[in-house]
Design a protein around this motif. Structure first.
Motif, PDB file in Angstrom:
ATOM      1  N   GLN A 145      36.237  33.121  65.540  1.00 29.07           N
ATOM      2  CA  GLN A 145      36.748  33.096  64.169  1.00 29.07           C
ATOM      3  C   GLN A 145      36.566  31.715  63.556  1.00 29.07           C
ATOM      4  OE1 GLN A 145      37.773  34.553  61.665  1.00 29.07           O
ATOM      5  NE2 GLN A 145      38.475  36.604  62.187  1.00 29.07           N
ATOM      6  N   MET A 147      38.321  30.925  60.609  1.00 31.08           N
ATOM      7  CA  MET A 147      39.372  30.811  59.591  1.00 31.08           C
ATOM      8  C   MET A 147      39.729  29.346  59.363  1.00 31.08           C
ATOM      9  SD  MET A 147      42.118  33.888  60.309  1.00 31.08           S
ATOM     10  CE  MET A 147      42.867  33.074  61.708  1.00 31.08           C
ATOM     11  N   HIS A 151      45.309  28.671  58.309  1.00 30.56           N
ATOM     12  CA  HIS A 151      45.509  30.118  58.414  1.00 30.56           C
ATOM     13  C   HIS A 151      46.103  30.529  59.764  1.00 30.56           C
ATOM     14  CE1 HIS A 151      43.584  30.391  54.669  1.00 30.56           C
ATOM     15  NE2 HIS A 151      42.704  31.347  54.890  1.00 30.56           N
ATOM     16  N   TRP A 152      45.951  29.668  60.779  1.00 30.81           N
ATOM     17  CA  TRP A 152      46.353  30.063  62.129  1.00 30.81           C
ATOM     18  C   TRP A 152      47.868  30.092  62.309  1.00 30.81           C
ATOM     19  CZ3 TRP A 152      42.988  32.287  65.219  1.00 30.81           C
ATOM     20  CH2 TRP A 152      41.628  32.049  65.013  1.00 30.81           C
ATOM     21  N   PRO A 158      50.473  34.157  61.999  1.00 26.57           N
ATOM     22  CA  PRO A 158      49.436  33.531  61.175  1.00 26.57           C
ATOM     23  C   PRO A 158      49.908  33.504  59.726  1.00 26.57           C
ATOM     24  CG  PRO A 158      48.868  35.809  61.599  1.00 26.57           C
ATOM     25  CD  PRO A 158      50.144  35.548  62.366  1.00 26.57           C
ATOM     26  N   THR A 162      45.141  38.589  59.243  1.00 24.67           N
ATOM     27  CA  THR A 162      43.936  38.274  60.014  1.00 24.67           C
ATOM     28  C   THR A 162      42.994  39.466  60.134  1.00 24.67           C
ATOM     29  OG1 THR A 162      45.100  38.760  62.086  1.00 24.67           O
ATOM     30  CG2 THR A 162      45.090  36.477  61.337  1.00 24.67           C
ATOM     31  N   THR A 219      41.836  38.829  64.987  1.00 27.16           N
ATOM     32  CA  THR A 219      41.967  37.994  66.177  1.00 27.16           C
ATOM     33  C   THR A 219      42.698  38.793  67.245  1.00 27.16           C
ATOM     34  OG1 THR A 219      44.166  37.082  65.668  1.00 27.16           O
ATOM     35  CG2 THR A 219      42.263  35.948  64.697  1.00 27.16           C
TER      36      THR A 219
END
Length: 228
Positions: A145, A147, A151-152, A158, A162, A219
């Motif tokens: 990913q 991102m 964003h995590w 998150p 996602t 994810t």
């Protein structure tokens, strides 16, 4: 083990021991709080140390690379090299690690900001060792990913949906200990036909790699909601 940990990595050494690296203490989505003011301990939720099995007398030592890669450092990708050092990749960072002396040699970052470790869960494999290149190891990564970092989120959630975010189709390869004085560098490989997360390589008897499983979006990991 001397520490409670999960989402850790286990890698054999050249001496027949196993190095157990990092991990969560209590679990979650990614291995950090937000704001991330305590990347080494995360208030007791992260363990940025390493230890051995069978256990050695010494207590687990801090691995600075895990502190640097705080958050996206679960199930770090590791491969033992001919020198006895270990190639280690997590978040976007890469090192060659002398685990006997706990000395790190920084290597180039992962191009494009693509995350390969859990929960991005890209595929990683050591290419078959061949006599024509003197059995020099090359590691390949595909998928994961890309991102943006914010964003995590954190242990709980998150910050985006996602499952709506497409997985990466990027592939990169790297020779961590190249011969002939060549500089260490990631090299762009062919893209996959489509993005994949939660995928894995299988090395076939003819030396080809089969990439199986995965998802087009999202994810790994579990959360009941995002922070939106």
């Amino acid at each position: 083990m001397k520490r409670n940990r999960w989402y850790s990595t286990a890698e054999p050494t050249g001496e027949g021991q196993i190095v157990i690296i990092g991990g969560f203490v209590a679990g979650g989505y990614v291995n950090r709080n937000v704001p991330n003011i305590d990347p080494e301990f995360e208030g007791g939720a992260a363990d940025c140390t390493y230890e051995y099995f069978p256990a050695k007398a010494a207590e687990p030592q801090a691995f600075k690379f895990l502190i640097q890669t705080s958050g996206l450092n679960a199930y770090a990708h590791t491969f033992l090299m001919p020198s006895g050092k270990m190639f280690v990749q997590a978040n976007v960072s890469t090192v060659l690690w002398d685990h006997d002396n706990n000395v790190e040699t920084p290597l180039p970052d992962m191009p494009g900001g693509v995350i390969r470790v859990y929960p991005a869960s890209g595929a990683a494999a050591l290419l078959p060792l061949r006599p024509e290149n003197n059995y020099n190891p090359t590691v390949i990564f595909c998928g994961g990913q890309d991102m943006p970092e914010d964003h995590w989120g954190d242990y709980a959630f998150p910050t985006v949906n996602t499952w709506e975010f497409p997985a990466s189709k990027d592939c990169q390869r790297i020779a961590p200990e190249p011969e002939g004085g060549r500089a260490v560098a990631y090299e762009q490989d062919d893209d996959m036909p489509e993005g994949r997360t939660m995928t894995q390589f299988i090395t076939l008897p003819d030396g080809k790699l089969l990439l199986v499983n995965g998802a087009l979006n999202g994810t790994a990991g579990r959360s009941l909601q995002d922070r939106l």
